[in-house]
Design a protein around this motif. Sequence first.
Motif, PDB file in Angstrom:
ATOM      1  N   GLY A 240       0.822  -1.187   0.000  1.00 42.27           N
ATOM      2  CA  GLY A 240       0.000   0.000   0.000  1.00 42.27           C
ATOM      3  C   GLY A 240       0.865   1.249   0.000  1.00 42.27           C
ATOM      4  N   PRO A 241       0.270   2.386   0.371  1.00 39.34           N
ATOM      5  CA  PRO A 241       1.014   3.644   0.397  1.00 39.34           C
ATOM      6  C   PRO A 241       2.201   3.562   1.346  1.00 39.34           C
ATOM      7  CG  PRO A 241      -1.346   4.035   0.546  1.00 39.34           C
ATOM      8  CD  PRO A 241      -1.152   2.564   0.686  1.00 39.34           C
ATOM      9  N   GLN A 242       3.335   4.119   0.962  1.00 35.91           N
ATOM     10  CA  GLN A 242       4.551   4.080   1.764  1.00 35.91           C
ATOM     11  C   GLN A 242       4.845   5.463   2.326  1.00 35.91           C
ATOM     12  OE1 GLN A 242       6.833   0.673  -0.947  1.00 35.91           O
ATOM     13  NE2 GLN A 242       7.589   2.767  -0.887  1.00 35.91           N
ATOM     14  N   PRO A 243       5.389   5.542   3.555  1.00 35.22           N
ATOM     15  CA  PRO A 243       5.802   6.843   4.081  1.00 35.22           C
ATOM     16  C   PRO A 243       6.947   7.409   3.245  1.00 35.22           C
ATOM     17  CG  PRO A 243       6.560   5.066   5.507  1.00 35.22           C
ATOM     18  CD  PRO A 243       5.639   4.445   4.501  1.00 35.22           C
ATOM     19  N   VAL A 244       7.039   8.738   3.225  1.00 37.17           N
ATOM     20  CA  VAL A 244       7.991   9.429   2.356  1.00 37.17           C
ATOM     21  C   VAL A 244       8.958  10.245   3.199  1.00 37.17           C
ATOM     22  CG1 VAL A 244       8.250  11.123   0.500  1.00 37.17           C
ATOM     23  CG2 VAL A 244       6.312   9.543   0.479  1.00 37.17           C
ATOM     24  N   LEU A 245      10.251  10.096   2.908  1.00 35.48           N
ATOM     25  CA  LEU A 245      11.307  10.884   3.550  1.00 35.48           C
ATOM     26  C   LEU A 245      11.917  11.816   2.522  1.00 35.48           C
ATOM     27  CD1 LEU A 245      13.296  11.314   6.020  1.00 35.48           C
ATOM     28  CD2 LEU A 245      14.788   9.677   4.839  1.00 35.48           C
ATOM     29  N   ALA A 246      11.883  13.120   2.780  1.00 28.23           N
ATOM     30  CA  ALA A 246      12.520  14.103   1.895  1.00 28.23           C
ATOM     31  C   ALA A 246      13.904  14.434   2.435  1.00 28.23           C
ATOM     32  CB  ALA A 246      11.671  15.365   1.810  1.00 28.23           C
ATOM     33  N   VAL A 247      14.922  14.284   1.592  1.00 29.67           N
ATOM     34  CA  VAL A 247      16.307  14.586   1.974  1.00 29.67           C
ATOM     35  C   VAL A 247      16.668  15.936   1.378  1.00 29.67           C
ATOM     36  CG1 VAL A 247      18.698  13.812   1.877  1.00 29.67           C
ATOM     37  CG2 VAL A 247      16.852  12.132   2.002  1.00 29.67           C
ATOM     38  N   VAL A 248      16.944  16.927   2.229  1.00 33.72           N
ATOM     39  CA  VAL A 248      17.200  18.294   1.765  1.00 33.72           C
ATOM     40  C   VAL A 248      18.505  18.807   2.355  1.00 33.72           C
ATOM     41  CG1 VAL A 248      14.729  18.761   1.521  1.00 33.72           C
ATOM     42  CG2 VAL A 248      15.882  19.323   3.665  1.00 33.72           C
ATOM     43  N   GLY A 249      18.971  19.896   1.798  1.00 33.56           N
ATOM     44  CA  GLY A 249      20.217  20.516   2.256  1.00 33.56           C
ATOM     45  C   GLY A 249      20.770  21.404   1.155  1.00 33.56           C
TER      46      GLY A 249
ATOM     47  N   GLN B  53      11.672  22.842  -6.106  1.00 38.31           N
ATOM     48  CA  GLN B  53      11.436  21.398  -6.102  1.00 38.31           C
ATOM     49  C   GLN B  53      11.668  20.817  -4.710  1.00 38.31           C
ATOM     50  OE1 GLN B  53      10.309  19.565  -8.639  1.00 38.31           O
ATOM     51  NE2 GLN B  53      10.225  21.293 -10.049  1.00 38.31           N
ATOM     52  N   ALA B  54      12.709  21.297  -4.018  1.00 39.43           N
ATOM     53  CA  ALA B  54      12.991  20.817  -2.663  1.00 39.43           C
ATOM     54  C   ALA B  54      11.862  21.191  -1.709  1.00 39.43           C
ATOM     55  CB  ALA B  54      14.322  21.382  -2.167  1.00 39.43           C
ATOM     56  N   GLU B  55      11.347  22.408  -1.842  1.00 42.95           N
ATOM     57  CA  GLU B  55      10.255  22.840  -0.979  1.00 42.95           C
ATOM     58  C   GLU B  55       8.996  22.010  -1.226  1.00 42.95           C
ATOM     59  OE1 GLU B  55       9.877  26.973  -1.773  1.00 42.95           O
ATOM     60  OE2 GLU B  55      11.856  27.468  -0.968  1.00 42.95           O
ATOM     61  N   MET B  56       8.721  21.685  -2.472  1.00 36.99           N
ATOM     62  CA  MET B  56       7.559  20.855  -2.782  1.00 36.99           C
ATOM     63  C   MET B  56       7.731  19.450  -2.215  1.00 36.99           C
ATOM     64  SD  MET B  56       6.728  22.052  -6.706  1.00 36.99           S
ATOM     65  CE  MET B  56       5.281  21.004  -6.828  1.00 36.99           C
ATOM     66  N   ALA B  57       8.964  18.932  -2.248  1.00 39.13           N
ATOM     67  CA  ALA B  57       9.226  17.610  -1.674  1.00 39.13           C
ATOM     68  C   ALA B  57       8.936  17.615  -0.180  1.00 39.13           C
ATOM     69  CB  ALA B  57      10.671  17.198  -1.946  1.00 39.13           C
ATOM     70  N   MET B  58       9.343  18.684   0.516  1.00 38.06           N
ATOM     71  CA  MET B  58       9.111  18.765   1.958  1.00 38.06           C
ATOM     72  C   MET B  58       7.630  18.861   2.283  1.00 38.06           C
ATOM     73  SD  MET B  58      12.142  21.128   3.507  1.00 38.06           S
ATOM     74  CE  MET B  58      11.574  22.561   2.614  1.00 38.06           C
ATOM     75  N   SER B  59       6.883  19.587   1.462  1.00 37.88           N
ATOM     76  CA  SER B  59       5.468  19.798   1.759  1.00 37.88           C
ATOM     77  C   SER B  59       4.651  18.527   1.612  1.00 37.88           C
ATOM     78  CB  SER B  59       4.904  20.889   0.840  1.00 37.88           C
ATOM     79  OG  SER B  59       4.892  20.459  -0.513  1.00 37.88           O
ATOM     80  N   THR B  60       5.145  17.552   0.845  1.00 35.44           N
ATOM     81  CA  THR B  60       4.400  16.304   0.626  1.00 35.44           C
ATOM     82  C   THR B  60       4.993  15.116   1.378  1.00 35.44           C
ATOM     83  OG1 THR B  60       5.697  15.855  -1.379  1.00 35.44           O
ATOM     84  CG2 THR B  60       3.617  17.044  -1.653  1.00 35.44           C
ATOM     85  N   ALA B  61       6.096  15.334   2.118  1.00 38.68           N
ATOM     86  CA  ALA B  61       6.770  14.226   2.797  1.00 38.68           C
ATOM     87  C   ALA B  61       6.164  13.974   4.169  1.00 38.68           C
ATOM     88  CB  ALA B  61       8.262  14.522   2.931  1.00 38.68           C
ATOM     89  N   ASP B  62       6.424  12.780   4.693  1.00 35.61           N
ATOM     90  CA  ASP B  62       6.013  12.441   6.050  1.00 35.61           C
ATOM     91  C   ASP B  62       7.088  12.790   7.069  1.00 35.61           C
ATOM     92  OD1 ASP B  62       3.385  10.893   5.624  1.00 35.61           O
ATOM     93  OD2 ASP B  62       4.743   9.949   4.205  1.00 35.61           O
ATOM     94  N   ALA B  63       8.339  12.929   6.619  1.00 37.57           N
ATOM     95  CA  ALA B  63       9.448  13.326   7.479  1.00 37.57           C
ATOM     96  C   ALA B  63      10.504  13.978   6.598  1.00 37.57           C
ATOM     97  CB  ALA B  63      10.036  12.138   8.232  1.00 37.57           C
ATOM     98  N   VAL B  64      11.323  14.835   7.204  1.00 38.72           N
ATOM     99  CA  VAL B  64      12.365  15.562   6.474  1.00 38.72           C
ATOM    100  C   VAL B  64      13.710  15.268   7.114  1.00 38.72           C
ATOM    101  CG1 VAL B  64      13.214  17.828   5.747  1.00 38.72           C
ATOM    102  CG2 VAL B  64      10.745  17.392   5.845  1.00 38.72           C
ATOM    103  N   LEU B  65      14.697  14.987   6.279  1.00 38.22           N
ATOM    104  CA  LEU B  65      16.069  14.785   6.742  1.00 38.22           C
ATOM    105  C   LEU B  65      16.923  15.925   6.202  1.00 38.22           C
ATOM    106  CD1 LEU B  65      18.234  12.996   8.123  1.00 38.22           C
ATOM    107  CD2 LEU B  65      18.530  11.837   5.913  1.00 38.22           C
ATOM    108  N   LEU B  66      17.392  16.794   7.091  1.00 40.63           N
ATOM    109  CA  LEU B  66      18.271  17.894   6.702  1.00 40.63           C
ATOM    110  C   LEU B  66      19.716  17.415   6.801  1.00 40.63           C
ATOM    111  CD1 LEU B  66      18.880  20.838   5.949  1.00 40.63           C
ATOM    112  CD2 LEU B  66      18.788  21.386   8.392  1.00 40.63           C
ATOM    113  N   VAL B  67      20.447  17.506   5.711  1.00 38.51           N
ATOM    114  CA  VAL B  67      21.836  17.056   5.664  1.00 38.51           C
ATOM    115  C   VAL B  67      22.749  18.273   5.718  1.00 38.51           C
ATOM    116  CG1 VAL B  67      23.550  15.714   4.391  1.00 38.51           C
ATOM    117  CG2 VAL B  67      21.119  15.083   4.262  1.00 38.51           C
ATOM    118  N   VAL B  68      23.688  18.269   6.658  1.00 36.02           N
ATOM    119  CA  VAL B  68      24.639  19.370   6.835  1.00 36.02           C
ATOM    120  C   VAL B  68      26.044  18.792   6.776  1.00 36.02           C
ATOM    121  CG1 VAL B  68      25.409  21.225   8.367  1.00 36.02           C
ATOM    122  CG2 VAL B  68      22.977  20.606   8.279  1.00 36.02           C
ATOM    123  N   ASP B  69      26.950  19.519   6.143  1.00 35.79           N
ATOM    124  CA  ASP B  69      28.355  19.130   6.107  1.00 35.79           C
ATOM    125  C   ASP B  69      28.971  19.481   7.462  1.00 35.79           C
ATOM    126  OD1 ASP B  69      31.088  18.839   5.730  1.00 35.79           O
ATOM    127  OD2 ASP B  69      31.071  19.634   3.692  1.00 35.79           O
TER     128      ASP B  69
END
Length: 488
Positions: free
Chosen positions: A46-55, A120-136
């Motif tokens: 069925g539907p799967q949870p979505v993780l948006a990876v941003v940075g 595109q990144a902002e749209m990914a975050m708005s539709t995700a179930d969780a967000v992963l912010l990646v920092v160097d």
Amino acid sequence: MTEESVGRPEDVGAPLDGGLDGTWSDEAEWSEFDGVEGAEDAADGGPQPVLAVVGRPNVGKSTLVNRLLGRREAVVQDQPGVTRDRVSYDALWNGRRFTVVDTGGWEPSAKGLQAAVAQQAEMAMSTADAVLLVVDAQVGATATEEAVARVLRRSKRPVLLAANKVDDERTHADAAALWSLGLGEPRPISGLHGRGSGDLLDAILDVFPDVPHEQFGVTGGPRRVALVGKPNVGKSSLLNRLTGEQRSVVHDVAGTTVDPVDSLVELDGEVWRFVDTAGLRKRVRTASGTEYYASLRTKAAIEAAEVAVVLIDASEPLTEQDLRVISMVIEAGRALVLLCNKWDLVDDDRRRRLDNELDREMVRARWAERVNVSAETGRSVAKLAPVLRTALESWDTRVPTGRLNSWLSDLVAASPPPVRGGKQPKILFATQAHPRPPTLVLFTTGFLEAGYRRFVERKFREEFGFTGSPVRISVRVRERKDGRKARR
């Protein structure tokens, strides 16, 4: 040709010529075919949870995505800006499936092309179930990360903070400094070496909701459609036309799309998952750099799809690249729709030449559905959904064994297999092993020539249809009583 689950001999109905006499090998031979269809069906949950990876650009998002997936999917190169669109991948951890969305570098103050990537990144975050912010972690929190953190703190989605490039114990202090972003515990991770990836995956599963936010109510999920073709034939323009938004970056320069870009699109009252892919210029083994990895991703997108829409430029002559892409789809066993784009640029003379080119060059795929459209103007785009349904219906069809053997018995009686080595092979019985793609398994006393297999396929299509779907013919040669198989 790969042979898959065909069911046991006692389940496939009456034989064509005297039945089984025990000379096929027993359970061991059939065990290799068991469970294939069940495994395929299990993959469609069925539907799967979505993780948006941003940075921000070049912090290692795509490298980390590959680490989370456990395989090389996202295109990675030692330069910023390789990822431009939001790209979705299926992931599995501890028995739970979820979707990872890789995004381009996010800079809130970006302009021009980078602004489109940030959107595109902002749209990914708005539709995700969780967000992963990646920092160097080696660079620390920049003004960009602080601006991003302010946006994420106001969001209603759970946020995880990954301190990337923590390759050893000496750099753990760099990760601790990221507490200042106010997003909770910075999780030290090395996307390159895998350090801390298991703990991060556990944390991701913990923050996912029990029920994903976005559900489309389609059993098994939307049907998967890959848009493929050589560069600059209008794949991204077509996807944007279908979605009604700038889902993919479009530019006159060929090769704008690098990663496969997927979108949920509603056509004719049904939700479809369309995947825009990179244009294929060369064979995978002769490509290099980003183009090499983009070609691999395109091939994987075809194999992950259920139906492929191959776009060709109707205003130009058919090329070797066009035919190579079509061959890739057929070899992958996917349903096929041929879409002649840029029809607004075609005159009557070119239409006649195109018809002749397709008749001459498309010998292997004359069964494919064909649509003439213009992604630029929207001409005839509405015709796409009906032909997709026709192709998928054929791809999903299974002919009952009794009906298949009755038809094949009449065919063999009228046109028996050619004599080979002084002996005429007999077709004892047949079964359709499985759909997706339709695969016929013929149990025989001897090898069948390729020409006769093509004859059986042609007659099979004339009798049962299968418009828009490839058909595979496999031969299983009966073992002799002394345990040896008949000579091929």
